[in-house]
Design an enzyme around this catalytic site. Structure first.
Site, PDB file in Angstrom:
ATOM      1  N   HIS A 136      -3.225  -4.144  -6.658  1.00 41.57           N
ATOM      2  CA  HIS A 136      -2.965  -3.228  -5.554  1.00 41.57           C
ATOM      3  C   HIS A 136      -1.985  -3.852  -4.565  1.00 41.57           C
ATOM      4  O   HIS A 136      -2.035  -5.050  -4.315  1.00 41.57           O
ATOM      5  CB  HIS A 136      -4.262  -2.899  -4.804  1.00 41.57           C
ATOM      6  CG  HIS A 136      -4.980  -1.712  -5.343  1.00 41.57           C
ATOM      7  ND1 HIS A 136      -5.403  -0.663  -4.555  1.00 41.57           N
ATOM      8  CD2 HIS A 136      -5.340  -1.377  -6.603  1.00 41.57           C
ATOM      9  CE1 HIS A 136      -6.007   0.238  -5.299  1.00 41.57           C
ATOM     10  NE2 HIS A 136      -5.987  -0.175  -6.553  1.00 41.57           N
ATOM     11  N   GLU A 184      -1.205   5.011  -8.250  1.00 41.26           N
ATOM     12  CA  GLU A 184      -1.559   5.840  -7.099  1.00 41.26           C
ATOM     13  C   GLU A 184      -0.454   5.725  -6.050  1.00 41.26           C
ATOM     14  O   GLU A 184       0.155   4.661  -5.892  1.00 41.26           O
ATOM     15  CB  GLU A 184      -2.880   5.380  -6.460  1.00 41.26           C
ATOM     16  CG  GLU A 184      -4.039   5.254  -7.410  1.00 41.26           C
ATOM     17  CD  GLU A 184      -4.219   3.833  -7.931  1.00 41.26           C
ATOM     18  OE1 GLU A 184      -3.475   2.930  -7.478  1.00 41.26           O
ATOM     19  OE2 GLU A 184      -5.077   3.632  -8.797  1.00 41.26           O
TER      20      GLU A 184
END
Length: 325
Positions: free
Chosen positions: A37, A105
């Site tokens: 991330h 995402e």
């Protein structure tokens, strides 16, 4: 069947992640997942180390197999760079490495100002990226001019002895079909039998991995408080996790998730039976490998308890299921 530990880069510092990996190996976990991330899901989680640096440290700290769960090789990072990073990781881990990839995402991938593509375009990009990564791993110069990516006489000189497997995540029918078609294996976080069967119908005997989170604490109430405060974003439905662009937006949307919803969906506290029950849907579905992450500060206690009580019980249950089938 393998049971692994899931390193959450969104919640823990690089030093804590390496410590968890060492403890997980000592406790008898079989392998590691590690998330990739740029942002945490919310500010309460508060961490986002560069995954490839952490993997380098893991290669020197333990001997467990490492899988990225998952890297997005399409928007934030060009697939040629992911190919180089993964090749180096596989080399340092002496082959104990799998590149897990997914379509990503907006939370992590929009940061350079690129438009966030539709789901179908993201899957198209992922398929091209995986193909390019595999060509680069062949070791020659690669000049590629595709619909989404270009390379010009690119060559990766530092390669492992064996090309890493590439597992593809799938949280819906189209992504699962893509995983079956181009992946060496499947990654998900849901015990969805229909999607697992869909993958196996298209992929045959390729392995399937799944991950889940628990919140170890002295009491169930403390575990619920930790899980709800740090990870209530996990309770958001549908495609929100793919399209919300910042931790602030996740914090706002997560206000809709109640503490009781968290209590009903997460194994919280130190009751071993409750933790074992959290695995049962995944065992019943028939996954080949399961990975568990801890939520909150009590990861040392969680890893120790899993090594002493949870993992032996899980392996016994998996053995019974294998004999019954």
């Amino acid at each position: 069947m393998r049971f692994g530990y899931f390193l959450s880069t969104e919640e823990y510092t690089p030093e804590e992640l390496v410590e968890q990996a060492v403890l997980a190996e000592e406790a008898g976990f079989d392998a590691l997942w590690i998330s990739d991330h740029f942002h945490p899901w919310n500010d309460e989680q508060g961490s986002s180390p560069f995954v490839w640096s952490v993997i380098g440290a893991l290669s020197q700290a333990c001997r467990l197999h490492v899988t990225t769960a998952v890297t997005c090789p399409t928007v934030r990072t060009h697939p040629a760079i992911i190919a180089q990073a993964a090749a180096t990781s596989a080399r340092m881990l002496q082959g104990r490495f799998t590149l897990g990839v997914g379509s990503g995402e907006a939370l992590n991938e929009h940061i350079l100002g690129d438009p966030w593509p539709t789901a179908q375009v993201r899957l198209e990009m992922l398929e091209e990226a995986v193909g390019l990564i595999r060509r680069l791993w062949e070791g020659g110069f690669v000049s590629h001019r595709g619909r989404h990516y270009t390379t010009d006489t690119a060559r990766i000189y530092t390669l492992p002895e064996r090309t890493p497997d590439i597992y593809v995540s799938g949280f819906g029918p189209d992504a699962t079909d893509l995983a079956a078609r181009i992946g060496d294996g499947y990654i998900t976080t849901s015990p969805d039998r229909d999607l697992l069967h869909r993958f196996r119908n298209g992929a045959g005997e390729k392995p399937a991995q799944a991950g889940l989170k628990v919140a170890w604490a002295e009491t169930e109430d403390e575990g619920v408080e930790l899980a709800h405060r740090i990870w209530r974003n996990a309770g958001l439905p549908g495609e929100l996790a793919q399209v919300l662009p910042s931790p602030r937006h996740f914090e706002q949307a997560s206000e809709l998730v109640t503490a009781e919803q968290t209590r009903d969906s997460v194994a919280c506290g130190s009751d071993v039976d409750q933790h074992l029950a959290a695995f049962q849907p995944y065992l019943d579905a028939g996954f080949d490998e399961l990975y568990v992450a801890n939520m909150g500060p009590h990861y040392r206690e969680m890893i120790s308890a899993y090594g002493e009580r949870v993992l032996p019980a899980l392996r016994e249950e998996a053995g019974r299921s294998a004999r019954a089938s």
